[in-house]
Design an enzyme around this catalytic site. Structure first.
Site, mmCIF file in Angstrom:
data_model
loop_
_atom_site.group_PDB
_atom_site.id
_atom_site.type_symbol
_atom_site.label_atom_id
_atom_site.label_comp_id
_atom_site.label_asym_id
_atom_site.label_seq_id
_atom_site.Cartn_x
_atom_site.Cartn_y
_atom_site.Cartn_z
ATOM 1 N N GLU A 86 0.828 -1.205 0.000
ATOM 2 C CA GLU A 86 0.000 0.000 0.000
ATOM 3 C C GLU A 86 0.863 1.255 0.000
ATOM 4 O O GLU A 86 0.521 2.250 -0.639
ATOM 5 C CB GLU A 86 -0.958 0.022 1.185
ATOM 6 C CG GLU A 86 -1.863 1.245 1.138
ATOM 7 C CD GLU A 86 -3.212 1.059 1.780
ATOM 8 O OE1 GLU A 86 -3.983 2.031 1.738
ATOM 9 O OE2 GLU A 86 -3.503 -0.022 2.313
ATOM 10 N N THR A 87 1.993 1.203 0.661
ATOM 11 C CA THR A 87 2.889 2.360 0.689
ATOM 12 C C THR A 87 3.408 2.683 -0.711
ATOM 13 O O THR A 87 3.287 3.821 -1.173
ATOM 14 C CB THR A 87 4.059 2.102 1.663
ATOM 15 O OG1 THR A 87 3.528 1.900 2.979
ATOM 16 C CG2 THR A 87 5.032 3.270 1.675
#
Length: 153
Positions: free
Chosen positions: A73-74
């Site tokens: 997700e980062t």
């Protein structure tokens, strides 16, 4: 940290080094920093970051699946933010993740590949590999792209 390619930035397109510095500073005090996520490359078409396995394991000594999702997700959100541009933001809309193999030590490295980059939605494939280049996880993240909120004065 590996060096970004030498580029000449413009007011609308910062250099790779400028992007790395920006995302490293934005990571300060976040979950990503606590997990040891380190950005290696950042450009509108590709974001690469790595994370240590140590400190991000589950009780059996394997990399925690949730840690892989945080890494995915980062990098996916950073890629979407780069695509969105300076006056827009990217917020996560959906993420799914498949774990292929366990990892007990070293680092895992995540690399984004854009699947769809529109005006309001961007979707990325994220491949996470171990130090030997073996696929550990495959994730897909979709982000909604919005106008940035006005800055408080």
């Amino acid at each position: 940290m590996s060096e970004a390619p030498a580029e000449t930035g413009t007011p609308d397109q910062p250099t790779g080094e400028e992007l790395l510095a920006l995302f490293t500073s934005m990571n300060a005090g976040t979950l990503g920093e606590r997990m040891g996520i380190e950005f290696l490359e950042a450009s509108p078409g590709r974001v690469v970051a790595r994370m240590p396995v140590e400190g991000n394991t589950q009780p059996y000594g394997l990399l925690h699946g949730g840690a892989s999702v945080v890494l995915a997700e980062t990098v996916g959100s950073v890629a979407a933010a780069l695509h969105a541009g300076r006056d827009r933001i990217a917020v996560g809309l959906d993420i799914n993740s498949t774990h292929h193999r366990g990892v007990r030590s070293g680092y895992v490295t995540a690399t984004t590949t854009p699947l769809s980059q529109g005006r309001s939605v961007a979707t990325y494939d994220v491949a996470i590999v171990d130090d030997e280049g073996r696929r550990v996880n495959t994730s897909r993240i979709t982000c909604m792209l919005r106008d940035a909120p006005p800055q408080a004065t």
